[in-house]
Design an enzyme around this catalytic site. Structure first.
Site, PDB file in Angstrom:
ATOM      1  N   GLY A  38       0.817  -1.226   0.000  1.00 12.70           N
ATOM      2  CA  GLY A  38       0.000   0.000   0.000  1.00 12.70           C
ATOM      3  C   GLY A  38       0.842   1.263   0.000  1.00 12.70           C
ATOM      4  O   GLY A  38       0.308   2.361  -0.107  1.00 12.70           O
ATOM      5  N   VAL A 269       8.427  20.264   3.921  1.00 17.19           N
ATOM      6  CA  VAL A 269       8.753  21.240   2.871  1.00 17.19           C
ATOM      7  C   VAL A 269       8.728  20.616   1.476  1.00 17.19           C
ATOM      8  O   VAL A 269       9.324  21.139   0.546  1.00 17.19           O
ATOM      9  CB  VAL A 269      10.133  21.896   3.134  1.00 17.19           C
ATOM     10  CG1 VAL A 269      10.111  22.703   4.421  1.00 17.19           C
ATOM     11  CG2 VAL A 269      11.223  20.831   3.195  1.00 17.19           C
ATOM     12  N   ARG A 271       8.378  16.754  -1.077  1.00 20.38           N
ATOM     13  CA  ARG A 271       8.851  15.368  -1.169  1.00 20.38           C
ATOM     14  C   ARG A 271       9.713  15.202  -2.416  1.00 20.38           C
ATOM     15  O   ARG A 271       9.538  15.924  -3.393  1.00 20.38           O
ATOM     16  CB  ARG A 271       7.628  14.420  -1.227  1.00 20.38           C
ATOM     17  CG  ARG A 271       6.824  14.485   0.074  1.00 20.38           C
ATOM     18  CD  ARG A 271       5.614  13.562   0.037  1.00 20.38           C
ATOM     19  NE  ARG A 271       5.949  12.159  -0.135  1.00 20.38           N
ATOM     20  CZ  ARG A 271       6.334  11.348   0.850  1.00 20.38           C
ATOM     21  NH1 ARG A 271       6.445  11.809   2.085  1.00 20.38           N
ATOM     22  NH2 ARG A 271       6.609  10.081   0.609  1.00 20.38           N
ATOM     23  N   HIS A 444     -32.486  17.188  -1.393  1.00 23.94           N
ATOM     24  CA  HIS A 444     -32.543  18.125  -0.277  1.00 23.94           C
ATOM     25  C   HIS A 444     -32.806  17.370   1.020  1.00 23.94           C
ATOM     26  O   HIS A 444     -33.575  16.413   1.012  1.00 23.94           O
ATOM     27  CB  HIS A 444     -33.676  19.127  -0.517  1.00 23.94           C
ATOM     28  CG  HIS A 444     -33.847  20.111   0.595  1.00 23.94           C
ATOM     29  ND1 HIS A 444     -32.970  21.148   0.808  1.00 23.94           N
ATOM     30  CD2 HIS A 444     -34.794  20.201   1.582  1.00 23.94           C
ATOM     31  CE1 HIS A 444     -33.371  21.836   1.861  1.00 23.94           C
ATOM     32  NE2 HIS A 444     -34.473  21.281   2.358  1.00 23.94           N
TER      33      HIS A 444
HETATM   34  P1  FAD Z   1       4.285   5.318  -2.847  1.00 15.81           P
HETATM   35  O1  FAD Z   1       2.989   5.309  -2.165  1.00 15.81           O
HETATM   36  O2  FAD Z   1       5.375   6.180  -2.295  1.00 15.81           O
HETATM   37  O3  FAD Z   1       4.774   3.819  -2.909  1.00 15.81           O
HETATM   38  C1  FAD Z   1       6.025   3.470  -3.410  1.00 15.81           C
HETATM   39  C2  FAD Z   1       6.406   2.125  -2.856  1.00 15.81           C
HETATM   40  O4  FAD Z   1       7.585   1.699  -3.503  1.00 15.81           O
HETATM   41  C3  FAD Z   1       6.730   2.163  -1.364  1.00 15.81           C
HETATM   42  O5  FAD Z   1       5.958   1.193  -0.689  1.00 15.81           O
HETATM   43  C4  FAD Z   1       8.221   1.841  -1.295  1.00 15.81           C
HETATM   44  O6  FAD Z   1       8.553   1.077  -0.151  1.00 15.81           O
HETATM   45  C5  FAD Z   1       8.428   1.040  -2.561  1.00 15.81           C
HETATM   46  N1  FAD Z   1       9.803   1.087  -3.097  1.00 15.81           N
HETATM   47  C6  FAD Z   1      10.562   2.174  -3.312  1.00 15.81           C
HETATM   48  N2  FAD Z   1      11.748   1.810  -3.860  1.00 15.81           N
HETATM   49  C7  FAD Z   1      11.727   0.472  -3.985  1.00 15.81           C
HETATM   50  C8  FAD Z   1      12.639  -0.478  -4.479  1.00 15.81           C
HETATM   51  N3  FAD Z   1      13.821  -0.117  -4.976  1.00 15.81           N
HETATM   52  N4  FAD Z   1      12.289  -1.791  -4.448  1.00 15.81           N
HETATM   53  C9  FAD Z   1      11.085  -2.186  -3.954  1.00 15.81           C
HETATM   54  N5  FAD Z   1      10.185  -1.301  -3.474  1.00 15.81           N
HETATM   55  C10 FAD Z   1      10.486  -0.003  -3.493  1.00 15.81           C
HETATM   56  N6  FAD Z   1      -2.261  11.835  -1.662  1.00 15.81           N
HETATM   57  C11 FAD Z   1      -3.582  11.923  -1.881  1.00 15.81           C
HETATM   58  O7  FAD Z   1      -4.012  11.778  -3.036  1.00 15.81           O
HETATM   59  N7  FAD Z   1      -4.456  12.162  -0.871  1.00 15.81           N
HETATM   60  C12 FAD Z   1      -4.047  12.335   0.403  1.00 15.81           C
HETATM   61  O8  FAD Z   1      -4.866  12.553   1.304  1.00 15.81           O
HETATM   62  C13 FAD Z   1      -2.670  12.252   0.676  1.00 15.81           C
HETATM   63  N8  FAD Z   1      -2.216  12.399   1.922  1.00 15.81           N
HETATM   64  C14 FAD Z   1      -0.877  12.277   2.178  1.00 15.81           C
HETATM   65  C15 FAD Z   1      -0.423  12.459   3.463  1.00 15.81           C
HETATM   66  C16 FAD Z   1       0.916  12.349   3.748  1.00 15.81           C
HETATM   67  C17 FAD Z   1       1.402  12.543   5.164  1.00 15.81           C
HETATM   68  C18 FAD Z   1       1.835  12.027   2.710  1.00 15.81           C
HETATM   69  C19 FAD Z   1       3.290  11.856   3.011  1.00 15.81           C
HETATM   70  C20 FAD Z   1       1.398  11.851   1.411  1.00 15.81           C
HETATM   71  C21 FAD Z   1       0.032  11.995   1.134  1.00 15.81           C
HETATM   72  N9  FAD Z   1      -0.457  11.864  -0.152  1.00 15.81           N
HETATM   73  C22 FAD Z   1      -1.797  11.990  -0.402  1.00 15.81           C
HETATM   74  C23 FAD Z   1       0.433  11.577  -1.297  1.00 15.81           C
HETATM   75  C24 FAD Z   1       0.369  10.084  -1.624  1.00 15.81           C
HETATM   76  O9  FAD Z   1       0.720   9.343  -0.476  1.00 15.81           O
HETATM   77  C25 FAD Z   1       1.286   9.762  -2.769  1.00 15.81           C
HETATM   78  O10 FAD Z   1       1.000  10.586  -3.876  1.00 15.81           O
HETATM   79  C26 FAD Z   1       1.146   8.312  -3.190  1.00 15.81           C
HETATM   80  O11 FAD Z   1       1.425   7.446  -2.127  1.00 15.81           O
HETATM   81  C27 FAD Z   1       2.058   7.999  -4.367  1.00 15.81           C
HETATM   82  O12 FAD Z   1       1.888   6.682  -4.732  1.00 15.81           O
HETATM   83  P2  FAD Z   1       3.048   5.860  -5.460  1.00 15.81           P
HETATM   84  O13 FAD Z   1       2.462   4.531  -5.752  1.00 15.81           O
HETATM   85  O14 FAD Z   1       3.614   6.656  -6.548  1.00 15.81           O
HETATM   86  O15 FAD Z   1       4.201   5.729  -4.384  1.00 15.81           O
HETATM   87  P1  NAI Z   2       4.091  21.101  -0.261  1.00 12.86           P
HETATM   88  O1  NAI Z   2       4.837  21.329  -1.510  1.00 12.86           O
HETATM   89  O2  NAI Z   2       2.624  20.944  -0.284  1.00 12.86           O
HETATM   90  O3  NAI Z   2       4.377  22.304   0.746  1.00 12.86           O
HETATM   91  C1  NAI Z   2       5.655  22.641   1.157  1.00 12.86           C
HETATM   92  C2  NAI Z   2       5.604  24.047   1.734  1.00 12.86           C
HETATM   93  O4  NAI Z   2       6.826  24.287   2.389  1.00 12.86           O
HETATM   94  C3  NAI Z   2       5.446  25.126   0.673  1.00 12.86           C
HETATM   95  O5  NAI Z   2       4.428  26.013   1.085  1.00 12.86           O
HETATM   96  C4  NAI Z   2       6.814  25.810   0.658  1.00 12.86           C
HETATM   97  O6  NAI Z   2       6.734  27.198   0.371  1.00 12.86           O
HETATM   98  C5  NAI Z   2       7.277  25.587   2.077  1.00 12.86           C
HETATM   99  N1  NAI Z   2       8.723  25.588   2.250  1.00 12.86           N
HETATM  100  C6  NAI Z   2       9.668  25.049   1.431  1.00 12.86           C
HETATM  101  N2  NAI Z   2      10.894  25.195   1.966  1.00 12.86           N
HETATM  102  C7  NAI Z   2      10.716  25.825   3.152  1.00 12.86           C
HETATM  103  C8  NAI Z   2      11.609  26.259   4.191  1.00 12.86           C
HETATM  104  N3  NAI Z   2      12.916  26.051   4.109  1.00 12.86           N
HETATM  105  N4  NAI Z   2      11.074  26.886   5.274  1.00 12.86           N
HETATM  106  C9  NAI Z   2       9.731  27.092   5.371  1.00 12.86           C
HETATM  107  N5  NAI Z   2       8.851  26.712   4.411  1.00 12.86           N
HETATM  108  C10 NAI Z   2       9.349  26.085   3.338  1.00 12.86           C
HETATM  109  O7  NAI Z   2       4.824  19.846   0.421  1.00 12.86           O
HETATM  110  P2  NAI Z   2       4.341  18.869   1.547  1.00 12.86           P
HETATM  111  O8  NAI Z   2       3.386  19.532   2.464  1.00 12.86           O
HETATM  112  O9  NAI Z   2       5.589  18.299   2.118  1.00 12.86           O
HETATM  113  O10 NAI Z   2       3.573  17.751   0.745  1.00 12.86           O
HETATM  114  C11 NAI Z   2       4.230  17.041  -0.310  1.00 12.86           C
HETATM  115  C12 NAI Z   2       3.250  16.513  -1.293  1.00 12.86           C
HETATM  116  O11 NAI Z   2       2.526  15.410  -0.752  1.00 12.86           O
HETATM  117  C13 NAI Z   2       2.168  17.495  -1.711  1.00 12.86           C
HETATM  118  O12 NAI Z   2       2.628  18.361  -2.704  1.00 12.86           O
HETATM  119  C14 NAI Z   2       1.098  16.576  -2.202  1.00 12.86           C
HETATM  120  O13 NAI Z   2       1.368  16.237  -3.538  1.00 12.86           O
HETATM  121  C15 NAI Z   2       1.243  15.352  -1.325  1.00 12.86           C
HETATM  122  N6  NAI Z   2       0.220  15.351  -0.280  1.00 12.86           N
HETATM  123  C16 NAI Z   2      -1.105  15.339  -0.623  1.00 12.86           C
HETATM  124  C17 NAI Z   2      -2.085  15.398   0.334  1.00 12.86           C
HETATM  125  C18 NAI Z   2      -3.518  15.406  -0.090  1.00 12.86           C
HETATM  126  O14 NAI Z   2      -3.793  15.101  -1.237  1.00 12.86           O
HETATM  127  N7  NAI Z   2      -4.448  15.768   0.784  1.00 12.86           N
HETATM  128  C19 NAI Z   2      -1.773  15.448   1.746  1.00 12.86           C
HETATM  129  C20 NAI Z   2      -0.365  15.445   2.006  1.00 12.86           C
HETATM  130  C21 NAI Z   2       0.573  15.390   1.018  1.00 12.86           C
END
Ligand code: FAD
Ligand code: NAI
Length: 481
Positions: A38, A269, A271, A444
């Protein structure tokens, strides 16, 4: 050595979906995962963060709204360890479901870390030793990880990444959050509701800069302030040190150094792609300067038979985008003629209230040459359901092209914005006019009626707000043909 039609690397929402769809299409499929079924999404991202957000919302409402409704339960008490246990059970259930789906679809799973040996062979470091995997097609779905900033190395004790921020077994009393984007605001929101004092240091001039409708962000900023969250923009975190029993962060704010006391620092800040551990350069897969794999609209890399999907393939880094690409690639491999042609990728920020958007913002419309816009806005305060659930902050905004009435963008800030936005996505995908939404009967009393009324507002005749009548020849919708 095993030979497959499809080998997927990474079992996140991109990879596991690609593997299941490939197997459904009759392709002999293997998936390799080094850490958790996942991916980030189900284990340390979307799902745990939403579990914490929903628990904190519940906690806050019991403490704040219940008494007004005549429900007296006294002061709610937080058991952080139990909350973590429950959150983990949610994640485990979802991750277990993925493992079952893969098994049920006869996808072979290898636990281990994959590296390219050549363009048609991987080596997987597994507990059982090195395993070699050959496949006709590879789908790279290795996702992303948090970015560190100089001086703030993650130790998940004092300096937390999102992973540490979601796993706190005790509630800190003060947290400094560096970065006011998606993750910073979602975690700040739930910690604050549970009782932590939060200071957000954002380098830019605004929160959520460039990722959401400006007016929608203002609604969230106001609510954060009301909740006691201290937001400081144009603040650059420089260093931290231990101070007494806690920590002290120094940041440059408006050219002057300021210090902030806290127990923990959360750094959110952005990913970066997990593209540096796969020997991609060695086999000649092209990446951009930030390490995202370059792909064409069919998610093909520069090497035949190698695809990349999800976070590793670039913005937006969202789970639903990764999954959409996973299906797309599996179907392309099976011989279907498909291309990434979605008109919009919706985005939701799970703040309070939630912000959800589909299509273009006003600024993006102008940049694309749509200069003549009809914008209809309807407030949740005028919606009966929103009033009855005591969640009246926010609005639905619909932006349509004045010439054609076609919906260009929808921006929602308010209760259940995350669920309401799908109607807007469908409207944009189908090239709907605002009038189509206005003429659609919405049940509604529901929050969904705000979509209908915002569409009516673009036409100048929303019922439950006062709108000045349209002047003769003003921008009303063209008659249907
Ligand atoms: P990932 O979910 O990152 O999965 C990649 C997988 O590859 C991992 O399990 C990793 O272990 C594995 N992997 C990596 N390298 C290797 C290797 N060499 N060999 C084998 N396995 C490997 N997005 C949303 O749309 N809605 C949200 O509400 C949301 N909330 C988020 C909250 C947080 C705190 C964070 C950090 C992210 C959130 N995101 C959200 C972003 C979302 O999690 C990612 O966009 C999504 O997980 C990307 O999916 P992916 O399949 O590309 O990669
Ligand atoms: P982000 O790109 O959303 O926000 C990072 C923030 O940090 C920006 O506002 C930037 O100006 C600020 N920043 C950068 N460098 C800084 C510094 N040195 N000091 C202070 N501020 C600084 O990145 P975030 O929150 O880490 O999330 C990463 C990604 O994960 C998102 O872009 C999104 O794609 C995904 N994500 C999606 C969610 C959802 O769909 N609900 C929830 C969480 C993550």
């Amino acid at each position: 050595m095993s030979q497959f039609d499809v080998c997927v690397i990474g079992a996140g929402p991109g990879g596991y979906v690609a593997a299941i769809r490939s197997a459904q299409l009759g392709l002999k499929t293997v998936i390799i995962e080094r850490e958790y079924m996942g991916g980030v999404c189900l284990n340390v991202g979307c799902i745990p963060s939403k579990a914490m957000i929903s628990a904190s919302h519940f906690f806050h409402r019991v403490g704040h709204d219940a008494a007004e409704m005549g429900i007296n339960v006294g002061e709610p008490k937080l058991d952080m360890k139990q909350l973590q246990k429950w959150k983990q059970s949610v994640c485990d259930k979802m991750a277990g479901g993925v493992a079952q789906l893969l098994k049920g679809n006869s996808v072979e799973v290898i636990d281990g870390e994959a590296t390219f040996k050549s363009k048609d062979e991987l080596v997987v470091k597994s507990k059982k030793g090195d395993v070699s995997v050959r496949a006709k097609n590879f789908i790279i779905a290795t996702g992303s990880r948090p970015i560190e900033i100089p001086g703030f190395k993650f130790d998940e004790k004092d300096i937390l990444s999102s992973t540490g921020g979601l796993a706190l077994s005790e509630l800190p009393s003060k947290v400094v959050v560096i970065g006011g984007g998606y993750i910073g605001l979602e975690i700040a929101g739930f910690l604050s509701k549970l009782g932590t004092h939060i200071t957000v240091l954002e380098a830019g001039a605004e929160l959520l800069s460039g990722v959401a409708d400006k007016e929608a962000v203002q609604v969230v900023a106001r609510k954060l302030k009301k909740q006691g969250v201290n937001v400081i923009t144009q603040a650059k975190a420089k260093s931290w040190k231990k101070s007494g029993k806690g920590l002290e962060v120094t940041a440059e704010v408006g050219g002057k150094d300021q210090t902030f006391e806290c127990d923990k620092v959360l750094v959110t800040v952005g990913r970066k792609p997990n593209s540096d551990q796969l020997n991609l350069k060695g086999v000649g897969i092209q990446m951009d300067e930030r390490g995202f794999i370059k792909v064409n609209p069919q998610m093909k890399t520069n090497l035949p038979g190698i695809f990349a999907i999800g976070d590793i393939a670039g913005q937006p880094m969202l789970a639903h985008k990764a999954s959409h690409e996973g299906v797309l690639v599996a179907e392309i491999i099976s011989g279907k003629n498909r291309v990434f042609d979605a008109k919009t990728i919706p985005a939701v920020i799970f703040t309070d209230p939630e912000i959800a958007s589909a299509g273009l913002t006003e600024e993006q419309c102008k940049a694309k040459g749509f200069n003549d816009l009809k914008i209809g806005k309807f407030p949740f305060a005028a919606n009966g359901r929103a009033v009855s659930v005591m969640e009246t902050d926010g609005f639905v905004k619909i932006i349509a092209d004045a010439k054609t009435d076609i919906v260009l963008g929808v921006h929602i800030v308010g209760p259940e914005a995350s669920n309401l936005i799908s109607e807007a996505v469908l409207a944009i995908e189908m090239g709907a006019r605002a009038e189509d939404i206005a003429l659609t009967i919405h049940p509604h009393p529901t929050l969904g009626e705000t979509m209908m009324e915002a569409a009516e507002a673009t036409l100048g005749h929303a019922i439950h707000i006062i709108q000045r009548p349209l002047r003769e020849g003003a921008k009303s919708a063209p008659a249907r043909t």
